[in-house]
Design a protein around this motif. Structure first.
Motif, short mmCIF file in Angstrom:
data_model
loop_
_atom_site.label_atom_id
_atom_site.label_comp_id
_atom_site.label_asym_id
_atom_site.label_seq_id
_atom_site.Cartn_x
_atom_site.Cartn_y
_atom_site.Cartn_z
N ILE A 78 65.25 10.85 38.24
CA ILE A 78 64.02 10.45 37.58
C ILE A 78 63.98 11.14 36.22
O ILE A 78 63.99 12.37 36.13
CB ILE A 78 62.78 10.85 38.40
N GLY A 79 63.95 10.37 35.14
CA GLY A 79 63.88 10.93 33.80
C GLY A 79 62.44 11.17 33.39
O GLY A 79 61.61 10.26 33.45
N ALA A 100 67.86 7.16 29.59
CA ALA A 100 68.79 6.25 30.26
C ALA A 100 69.68 7.05 31.19
O ALA A 100 70.13 8.14 30.84
CB ALA A 100 69.62 5.47 29.24
N ILE A 101 69.92 6.51 32.38
CA ILE A 101 70.75 7.18 33.38
C ILE A 101 71.72 6.15 33.94
O ILE A 101 71.29 5.09 34.43
CB ILE A 101 69.89 7.78 34.51
N PHE A 102 73.02 6.45 33.87
CA PHE A 102 74.03 5.50 34.33
C PHE A 102 75.10 6.26 35.12
O PHE A 102 75.55 7.32 34.69
CB PHE A 102 74.68 4.78 33.14
N GLN A 103 75.51 5.71 36.26
CA GLN A 103 76.58 6.30 37.06
C GLN A 103 77.86 5.50 36.87
O GLN A 103 77.88 4.28 37.07
CB GLN A 103 76.21 6.33 38.54
N ASN A 104 78.94 6.18 36.44
CA ASN A 104 80.20 5.48 36.21
C ASN A 104 81.03 5.40 37.49
O ASN A 104 80.59 5.81 38.57
CB ASN A 104 80.99 6.13 35.05
N THR A 105 82.25 4.88 37.38
CA THR A 105 83.07 4.66 38.57
C THR A 105 83.55 5.97 39.20
O THR A 105 83.98 5.97 40.35
CB THR A 105 84.29 3.79 38.20
N ASN A 106 83.49 7.08 38.44
CA ASN A 106 83.86 8.39 38.98
C ASN A 106 82.67 9.14 39.54
O ASN A 106 82.79 10.32 39.89
CB ASN A 106 84.53 9.24 37.89
N ASN A 107 81.51 8.47 39.58
CA ASN A 107 80.26 9.07 40.05
C ASN A 107 79.73 10.14 39.08
O ASN A 107 78.88 10.95 39.47
CB ASN A 107 80.39 9.65 41.46
N ASP A 108 80.26 10.15 37.84
CA ASP A 108 79.65 10.97 36.80
C ASP A 108 78.36 10.30 36.34
O ASP A 108 78.19 9.08 36.46
CB ASP A 108 80.59 11.12 35.59
N ILE A 137 73.72 10.31 30.55
CA ILE A 137 72.28 10.47 30.33
C ILE A 137 72.04 10.56 28.83
O ILE A 137 72.77 11.24 28.10
CB ILE A 137 71.76 11.74 31.03
N THR A 138 71.00 9.89 28.36
CA THR A 138 70.61 10.01 26.96
C THR A 138 69.35 10.85 26.83
O THR A 138 68.46 10.80 27.69
CB THR A 138 70.35 8.64 26.31
N GLN A 139 69.30 11.63 25.76
CA GLN A 139 68.10 12.33 25.35
C GLN A 139 67.77 11.91 23.92
O GLN A 139 68.48 11.10 23.33
CB GLN A 139 68.29 13.85 25.43
#
Length: 593
Positions: free
Chosen positions: A502-503, A532-540, A543-545
């Motif tokens: 939750i941002g 913004a929150i995004f999960q990539n294929t490596n589960n990393d 996040i933007t600030q």
């Protein structure tokens, strides 16, 4: 043994003890973007805006000067867009700056005093004794005296001489003065009140006030309402959020909308060299130019604070702002694609085949396919005639999950759109009497829906159409917004945590689905917002600030050793230190004997 030898010996043993310290790392100062990060997560900065702008003014030679409180410098910009460091501000943070032309210097206000600023030095001019922090300045160019107000409610506007001595109180009971503008030709002081959402004028001769505008911005908060006058003493007003957002011109008693606003709330500074107002957008951490003649706002420096970001399988990081898509490079953002639609890209997703999809906000749900060469083409358009709001990718079922608002019926519909055959889409469920909703999807195809009106999180299990309520206390915005505001926070799913991030403005929280509890994930240090929150294929997690793009990478947290080992490794350095002390004492005794 001499005293110097004793001292050297003690320092040697002390440093051996530090090297063997079993209690962990010695605390050090850090410029990391987060603190108090959940165990196991490392945070790296992919890109950071070099100089996020704060307060600004036009000063020497007509150039623009702006305070970068994050890196503690005053920056200078000419009409060619060349940015140079003017002077380092040390530990000072300036709430506002203005130019005193007769003294050829900038004056700045901090939480406790007024300072003079030149390219050579910064000197304390005078401390002020007012109980509330002063944060808004306006200089009288005839004598360098200045007016000053406070962003807090129930405060006053004061008149100071050129050296910061209080002359008089010109107005009391001001409800959050976010900007002051002096129209010296007409002996008028314009001021905006954030808590009320007002723009008013004060006649400095009669001390009579006139209310010029109401219902602006976000009343009840300290969000800035920007005001300014151009070379012809025409008044303008700008707010980028809340009520009546946009850039307005005051004419014959009314405010006329000239253009949409960009990138966040800010004060306005008239920059004659470019014939435009400059806004140091807070949320965007960038400079924005508002040209009253062109009726078009433009970014003058890069912005990364976006609600739409994604990482392709090859590591390419893309983010969207308005109808453009940018790529993060080592040198900063560059344009990757332009949808040329004048529609805002409100969602970016990447499927298991590394295909990129973008949701465009419109009265029909428009989904474009963004190719890796930067070209775009329509993929799903003119089918669902509702406002496309959120787009997620369901990797288990290889489908897109679309949230779309039916504004006429005042409801949110959730659609499943198969990648292979999008025209066979289905409506999954409807939230009636609600358009404040958000959505994430886990790797098992379960859909999680947030409804702001009752602060509730729901789960739609994979293969089901039924909603299961998870909690009625999903997020807490107390202290940030009043109870009247329904906020849908940025959300993102973490496979490693099996939780929903939750941002919020100053931190990240996470709802742990296994434990049914919300806990802190990280606290912001350098930037605001987590948009913004995004999960990539490596589960990393990407996040933007306001000032940076970050990546959170999970590493197994170190296991604490058994208590026996702690005692053992504590005893060893302590024993060495004790023996050293005994040796020194015995040597000193032998020398005395």
């Amino acid at each position: 043994m001499s005293k110097r030898t004793n001292l050297s010996f003690f320092f040697l043993i002390f440093f051996i003890f530090l090297a063997l310290n079993p209690f962990g790392k010695i605390a050090t100062c850090s410029l990391d973007p987060f603190t108090n990060v959940r165990p196991g997560w490392d945070v790296i900065t992919i890109y950071e805006i070099p100089h996020p702008p704060g307060a600004s003014c036009v000063g020497q030679d007509g150039d623009l000067f702006y305070a970068d409180n994050l890196n503690h410098v005053i920056m200078r910009m000419d009409e060619f867009g060349t940015h140079t460091e003017y002077i380092s501000t040390g530990s000072l943070n300036f709430n506002d700056i203005e130019y005193q032309p007769n003294s050829n210097r900038i004056i700045g206000v901090t939480d406790y005093g007024f300072y003079t600023i030149t390219s050579i030095e910064i000197q304390l001019l005078n401390n002020y004794s007012y109980a509330s922090t002063l944060s808004a300045l306006s200089v009288d160019p005839t004598d360098d005296s200045f007016y000053c107000g406070s962003l807090f409610d129930g405060t006053a506007i004061f008149h100071y001489d050129a050296n910061g001595n209080n002359l008089t109180t010109v107005l009391s009971d001001v409800q959050g003065c976010s900007q002051l503008i002096l129209n010296n030709n007409q002996s008028i002081l314009y001021y905006s009140e954030s808590y009320l959402g007002y723009v008013s004028s004060l006649n400095l001769s009669s001390l009579e006030t006139t209310l010029l505008r109401t219902d602006v911005g976000l009343p009840g908060t300290q969000e800035v309402i920007g005001i300014g006058v151009d070379d012809n003493d025409i008044l303008y007003c700008m707010t980028a959020d809340g009520n009546n957002r946009g850039f307005y011109q005051y004419d014959s008693g009314t405010f006329d909308l000239l253009m949409a606003s960009k990138a966040g709330m800010s004060r306005l500074t008239w920059f004659s060299k470019l014939h435009m107002f400059i806004a140091g957008a807070s949320a965007g951490a960038c400079l924005v130019g508002y040209d009253p003649d062109e009726n078009q706002a433009q970014l003058l420096t890069a912005m990364v604070n976006t609600y739409s970001i994604a990482e392709a399988h090859d590591g390419k990081i893309l983010y969207a702002y308005e109808d453009e898509i940018f790529q993060i490079n080592e040198s900063g953002p560059s344009q990757f694609a332009d949808t040329t639609t004048n529609l805002t890209v409100s969602g970016l997703v990447i499927d298991k085949n590394d295909d990129i999809y973008g949701l465009l906000s419109n009265d029909s749900a428009c989904i474009y396919k963004i190719n890796h060469d930067g070209s775009t083409n329509e993929w799903f358009t003119n089918i669902i005639f509702e406002y496309g709001k959120s787009l997620q990718y369901d990797v288990k079922n290889d489908q897109l999950i679309l949230l779309a608002d039916d504004l006429i019926q005042n409801q949110t519909n959730i659609y499943q759109i198969p990648i292979e055959n999008p025209t066979t889409f289905t409506k999954l469920t409807t939230f009636e009497n609600s358009t404040k909703t958000g959505c994430v999807v886990d790797n098992s195809g379960n859909i999680y829906l947030y409804e702001a009106s009752n602060n509730s999180l729901y789960k739609i299990p994979d293969g089901s159409i039924d909603r299961e309520i998870i909690t009625t206390n999903f997020v807490n915005f107390t202290g940030i917004y009043t109870e009247d505001y329904e906020i849908v926070p940025p959300m993102g799913y973490s496979t490693i945590e099996n939780g929903i991030l939750i941002g919020r403005n100053d931190d990240l929280q996470i709802w742990l689905l296994d434990d049914a509890v919300r806990v802190p994930f990280a606290i912001n240090v350098r930037g605001i917002d987590n948009s913004a929150i995004f999960q990539n294929t490596n589960n990393d997690l990407i996040i933007t600030q306001s000032t940076a793009v970050l990546k959170c990478i999970y590493q197994e947290p170190p296991q604490h050793p058994p208590i026996g080992k702690i005692i053992l490794f504590t005893a060893i350095p302590l024993g060495i230190l004790g023996i050293a002390i005994v040796v020194v004492i015995l040597r000193r005794k032998n020398k005395l004997n």
